[in-house]
Design an enzyme around this catalytic site. Structure first.
Site, short mmCIF file in Angstrom:
data_model
loop_
_atom_site.label_atom_id
_atom_site.label_comp_id
_atom_site.label_asym_id
_atom_site.label_seq_id
_atom_site.Cartn_x
_atom_site.Cartn_y
_atom_site.Cartn_z
CG ASP A 7 -1.57 1.26 1.52
OD1 ASP A 7 -2.28 1.73 0.62
OD2 ASP A 7 -1.40 1.80 2.63
CG ASP A 9 -1.54 7.70 0.45
OD1 ASP A 9 -0.59 8.44 0.19
OD2 ASP A 9 -2.51 7.54 -0.31
CG ASN A 52 -8.22 2.22 -2.15
OD1 ASN A 52 -8.05 1.37 -3.02
ND2 ASN A 52 -8.92 1.99 -1.03
CD GLN A 53 -3.86 7.99 -4.14
OE1 GLN A 53 -4.29 9.14 -3.95
NE2 GLN A 53 -3.03 7.39 -3.28
CB CYS A 90 -8.80 1.91 -6.87
SG CYS A 90 -10.56 2.34 -6.85
CB CYS A 98 -14.75 0.15 -8.69
SG CYS A 98 -13.67 0.44 -7.28
CE LYS A 102 -5.38 -0.35 -1.25
NZ LYS A 102 -4.03 0.04 -0.77
MG LIG Z 1 -2.62 3.25 3.50
ZN LIG Z 2 -11.77 1.12 -8.27
#
Ligand SMILES: [Mg+2]
Ligand SMILES: [Zn+2]
Length: 164
Positions: A7, A9, A52-53, A90, A98, A102
């Site tokens: 991961d 962040d 994840n963004q 993502c 979606c 995560k």
């Molecule tokens: Mg994180």
């Molecule tokens: Zn996604």
């Protein structure tokens, strides 16, 4: 090839409270991240970033901006002997349902399609959040290490390398 999903962040870089990391000025490596990524890469692991963004689909940050940020991150990692073999992000917001955000497993499953020698059960995931643990579990990744300021990627790398 043995693969480690990581991961971003809170693992590679310090999380910003209440905002996304969108500039190189705001990208502060976590303690042990550069060293740990280099240790794992030199030991022959494939390293895959899964992040994840949702700032992308919220319109807060462009895909070009994200790619630029990641290429600066990669340059810095490479200068110390590490790098990510592939980066998945993502872009979707929470309500988009979606399969890749995560705790969903989509990014890990996509990686297993893209690299035909990934064996998820023999893979490892490093993450700081419960959603990382759940994504790893959903993809049936065999091993999860929680990352924090107290257990950095370098700490996890030393455990992984000593238990090989
Ligand atoms: Mg994180
Ligand atoms: Zn996604």
């Amino acid at each position: 090839m043995k693969t480690i999903f990581i991961d971003r962040d809170g693992c590679v870089n310090v999380r910003l409270v209440g905002n996304w990391v969108m500039t190189w000025d705001d990208f502060e490596f976590m303690p042990g991240a550069i060293e740990g990524i280099a240790l794992l890469k030199k030991a022959g692991y494939r390293l895959i970033l899964v992040t994840n963004q949702r700032c992308i689909n919220l319109g807060k940050f462009s895909l070009d901006g994200l790619n630029n940020l990641h290429s600066q991150m990669q340059d810095e990692l490479k200068s110390e002997g590490g790098f990510f073999d592939k980066i998945y992000h993502c872009p979707h917001d929470r309500h988009e349902n979606c399969g890749c955000r995560k705790p969903q497993a989509g990014m890990l499953l996509q990686a297993a399609k893209d690299f035909d020698d990934i064996d998820l059960r023999n893979s490892i995931m490093l993450g700081d959040q419960e959603s990382d643990r759940l994504a790893a579990k959903a993809a049936e990744v065999g091993c999860f290490y929680q990352i924090s300021h107290n257990q950095t990627i370098a700490d996890a790398a030393k455990i992984i390398l000593s238990s090989k």
